[in-house]
Design a protein around this motif. Structure first.
Motif, PDB file in Angstrom:
ATOM      1  N   ALA A  87       0.991  -0.684   0.430  1.00  0.00           N
ATOM      2  CA  ALA A  87      -0.180  -0.158  -0.079  1.00  0.00           C
ATOM      3  C   ALA A  87       1.018   1.740  -0.371  1.00  0.00           C
ATOM      4  O   ALA A  87       0.246   2.508  -0.174  1.00  0.00           O
ATOM      5  N   ARG A  88       2.077   0.962  -0.022  1.00  0.00           N
ATOM      6  CA  ARG A  88       3.508   2.216   0.517  1.00  0.00           C
ATOM      7  C   ARG A  88       2.895   2.499  -1.210  1.00  0.00           C
ATOM      8  O   ARG A  88       3.309   3.997  -1.045  1.00  0.00           O
ATOM      9  N   TRP A  89       2.792   1.917  -1.947  1.00  0.00           N
ATOM     10  CA  TRP A  89       2.757   2.428  -3.917  1.00  0.00           C
ATOM     11  C   TRP A  89       0.819   2.493  -4.237  1.00  0.00           C
ATOM     12  O   TRP A  89       0.817   2.590  -5.427  1.00  0.00           O
ATOM     13  N   CYS A  90       0.522   1.446  -3.222  1.00  0.00           N
ATOM     14  CA  CYS A  90      -0.958   1.856  -4.003  1.00  0.00           C
ATOM     15  C   CYS A  90      -1.129   0.715  -4.702  1.00  0.00           C
ATOM     16  O   CYS A  90      -1.769   0.609  -5.139  1.00  0.00           O
ATOM     17  N   LEU A  91      -0.003   0.004  -4.400  1.00  0.00           N
ATOM     18  CA  LEU A  91       0.075  -1.677  -5.251  1.00  0.00           C
ATOM     19  C   LEU A  91      -1.564  -2.399  -4.951  1.00  0.00           C
ATOM     20  O   LEU A  91      -1.754  -3.725  -6.021  1.00  0.00           O
ATOM     21  N   GLN A  92      -2.312  -2.291  -3.824  1.00  0.00           N
ATOM     22  CA  GLN A  92      -2.570  -3.623  -2.691  1.00  0.00           C
ATOM     23  C   GLN A  92      -3.901  -3.289  -4.001  1.00  0.00           C
ATOM     24  O   GLN A  92      -4.353  -4.099  -3.704  1.00  0.00           O
ATOM     25  N   GLN A  93      -4.377  -2.221  -4.624  1.00  0.00           N
ATOM     26  CA  GLN A  93      -5.215  -2.379  -4.956  1.00  0.00           C
ATOM     27  C   GLN A  93      -5.679  -2.835  -6.517  1.00  0.00           C
ATOM     28  O   GLN A  93      -7.012  -3.354  -6.693  1.00  0.00           O
ATOM     29  N   VAL A  94      -4.498  -3.379  -6.973  1.00  0.00           N
ATOM     30  CA  VAL A  94      -4.274  -4.436  -7.884  1.00  0.00           C
ATOM     31  C   VAL A  94      -3.815  -5.247  -7.920  1.00  0.00           C
ATOM     32  O   VAL A  94      -4.542  -6.635  -8.443  1.00  0.00           O
ATOM     33  N   TYR A  95      -2.871  -6.011  -6.835  1.00  0.00           N
ATOM     34  CA  TYR A  95      -2.376  -6.927  -6.354  1.00  0.00           C
ATOM     35  C   TYR A  95      -3.064  -8.052  -5.440  1.00  0.00           C
ATOM     36  O   TYR A  95      -3.118  -8.998  -5.480  1.00  0.00           O
ATOM     37  N   TRP A  96      -4.048  -7.086  -5.153  1.00  0.00           N
ATOM     38  CA  TRP A  96      -5.307  -8.652  -3.722  1.00  0.00           C
ATOM     39  C   TRP A  96      -5.800  -9.302  -5.098  1.00  0.00           C
ATOM     40  O   TRP A  96      -6.106 -10.500  -4.792  1.00  0.00           O
ATOM     41  N   LEU A  97      -6.007  -9.692  -6.420  1.00  0.00           N
ATOM     42  CA  LEU A  97      -6.731 -10.384  -7.293  1.00  0.00           C
ATOM     43  C   LEU A  97      -5.827 -11.651  -6.993  1.00  0.00           C
ATOM     44  O   LEU A  97      -6.035 -12.340  -7.570  1.00  0.00           O
ATOM     45  N   MET A  98      -4.558 -11.434  -7.193  1.00  0.00           N
ATOM     46  CA  MET A  98      -4.016 -12.447  -7.029  1.00  0.00           C
ATOM     47  C   MET A  98      -4.206 -13.199  -5.518  1.00  0.00           C
ATOM     48  O   MET A  98      -4.024 -14.850  -5.558  1.00  0.00           O
ATOM     49  N   VAL A  99      -4.580 -12.796  -5.022  1.00  0.00           N
ATOM     50  CA  VAL A  99      -4.877 -13.487  -3.544  1.00  0.00           C
ATOM     51  C   VAL A  99      -6.376 -14.556  -4.204  1.00  0.00           C
ATOM     52  O   VAL A  99      -6.179 -15.735  -3.177  1.00  0.00           O
ATOM     53  N   VAL A 100      -6.944 -13.883  -4.857  1.00  0.00           N
ATOM     54  CA  VAL A 100      -8.523 -14.649  -4.779  1.00  0.00           C
ATOM     55  C   VAL A 100      -8.263 -16.383  -5.524  1.00  0.00           C
ATOM     56  O   VAL A 100      -8.391 -17.422  -4.718  1.00  0.00           O
ATOM     57  N   SER A 101      -6.787 -16.227  -6.382  1.00  0.00           N
ATOM     58  CA  SER A 101      -6.238 -17.946  -6.103  1.00  0.00           C
ATOM     59  C   SER A 101      -5.868 -18.211  -5.361  1.00  0.00           C
ATOM     60  O   SER A 101      -5.950 -19.768  -4.833  1.00  0.00           O
ATOM     61  N   LEU A 102      -4.502 -17.928  -4.615  1.00  0.00           N
ATOM     62  CA  LEU A 102      -3.940 -18.507  -3.195  1.00  0.00           C
ATOM     63  C   LEU A 102      -5.301 -19.504  -2.509  1.00  0.00           C
ATOM     64  O   LEU A 102      -5.017 -20.276  -1.783  1.00  0.00           O
ATOM     65  N   VAL A 103      -5.735 -18.297  -2.487  1.00  0.00           N
ATOM     66  CA  VAL A 103      -7.059 -18.263  -1.022  1.00  0.00           C
ATOM     67  C   VAL A 103      -7.703 -19.645  -1.997  1.00  0.00           C
ATOM     68  O   VAL A 103      -8.252 -20.142  -0.929  1.00  0.00           O
ATOM     69  N   LEU A 104      -7.951 -19.644  -2.748  1.00  0.00           N
ATOM     70  CA  LEU A 104      -9.226 -20.850  -3.312  1.00  0.00           C
ATOM     71  C   LEU A 104      -8.120 -21.830  -3.056  1.00  0.00           C
ATOM     72  O   LEU A 104      -8.624 -22.951  -2.782  1.00  0.00           O
ATOM     73  N   LEU A 105      -6.609 -22.548  -3.734  1.00  0.00           N
ATOM     74  CA  LEU A 105      -6.057 -23.388  -3.672  1.00  0.00           C
ATOM     75  C   LEU A 105      -6.136 -23.880  -1.930  1.00  0.00           C
ATOM     76  O   LEU A 105      -5.411 -25.005  -1.145  1.00  0.00           O
TER      77      LEU A 105
END
Length: 322
Positions: A87-105
């Motif tokens: 979030a220091r560079w506001c990248l979490q607003q885009v990278y959170w989509l990667m979390v979906v696959s990880l949580v599904l796994l």
């Protein structure tokens, strides 16, 4: 062209999973491809490649956590804190989509037992190949506007203290939600419970209340959309077909900075369809709504606890700034 690129990327990701004998991981791989494509469009191919490589590495401990709830919780807490720091560079607003696959796994493992080395290689390879294909398609079919290309170094948006506090809040809620989802054996429904804080929480608590409202509206709309599709789709049509179409729509909305509630609606329907069969799609949709309500309650409770701390900190800094 954007919808075509997203649709083709999702279709290829599904085929990659099938060719590597990972049919049960097809939804996971497709969602990883969707996330990579959105990151490529928003941040550039280098960030997308780094993201999909990081996801491929995280799939190793996530897959090995099958039958080991403690390891699964550690993986998710580590991921949540790392996303918070971005979030220091506001990248979490885009990278959170990667979390979906990880949580599904973690919530719905594609393997019948703890995977061996070959299984881990196949899964990581599928994620890397599908992500790379998504990057190539996005870069080839939808060239980025040179005037809007992100700089090599992203501007700083928040202090390290603020980013770390956000990461700690995200990690704390993830600890609770992951523990509940695994203890109750919610499987795919647990995905929604764990994912909600990633969608709702923001570096500043005061900014999250509206997001929580949008999330709630998007959830209800997504539920209604899946119910309508289940009633209208021909009986013999594979659910992957409407899932790919809605995945492409999700990518288009995310890339063009569409309304959050609209994006959540499309994403909701996409994930449900990718991980359902014609027989259980309505039941899964109902469980998803229940999990979202609990997830939102956890996120709101965390926000309520953090809000007075945030206010005290901001009031303390105002005299110093003056």
């Amino acid at each position: 062209m954007q919808v075509i690129a997203a649709g083709v990327a999702l279709a290829l990701a599904d085929q990659v999973a099938r060719h590597l004998d990972l049919v049960r991981a097809s939804g996971l791989v497709c969602l990883a491809s969707l996330a990579t494509l959105v990151i490529c469009a928003r941040l550039g191919w280098r960030q997308a490649l780094l993201g999909v490589m990081g996801l491929a590495l995280l799939t190793i401990p996530a897959a090995l956590s099958q039958g080991d709830p403690l390891l699964a919780v550690v993986v998710m807490v580590f991921t949540a804190f790392g996303l918070g720091l971005s979030a220091r560079w506001c990248l979490q607003q885009v990278y959170w989509l990667m979390v979906v696959s990880l949580v599904l796994l973690i919530t719905n493992p594609p393997f019948s037992a703890v995977p061996n080395a070959l299984d881990l290689v196949r899964l990581g390879t599928a994620v890397l190949i599908s992500g790379t294909l998504a990057i190539l398609l996005q870069s080839g079919l939808v060239p980025r506007d040179r005037s809007k290309v992100a700089p090599a170094l992203f501007p700083v948006a928040h202090s390290w203290r603020r980013s770390a506090a956000y990461g700690a809040l995200l990690a704390a809620t993830t600890l609770v939600s992951t523990a509940i989802a695994l203890h109750q054996h919610w499987r795919v429904s647990g995905l929604w419970l764990i994912l909600v804080p990633f969608l709702v929480l923001r570096p500043f608590v005061r900014d999250a209340w509206k997001v929580a409202l949008h999330r709630s509206l998007g959830t209800v709309a997504g539920v209604l959309l899946v119910v309508a599709l289940a009633a209208a789709l021909p009986p013999g049509l594979p659910l992957q077909v409407p899932a790919i179409v809605l995945g492409a729509v999700t990518a288009l909305i995310a890339i063009r900075h569409g309304h959050p509630a609209l994006m959540i609606t499309a994403l909701t329907a996409t994930i449900v369809l990718f991980n359902s069969t014609s027989a259980d799609v309505i039941l899964m949709d109902d469980k998803r709504l229940q999990a979202n309500v609990l997830g939102i309650a956890i996120a709101l409770a965390a926000m309520a606890a953090a809000h007075p701390i945030e206010r005290r900190f901001l009031l303390k800094r105002e005299p110093e700034a003056g």
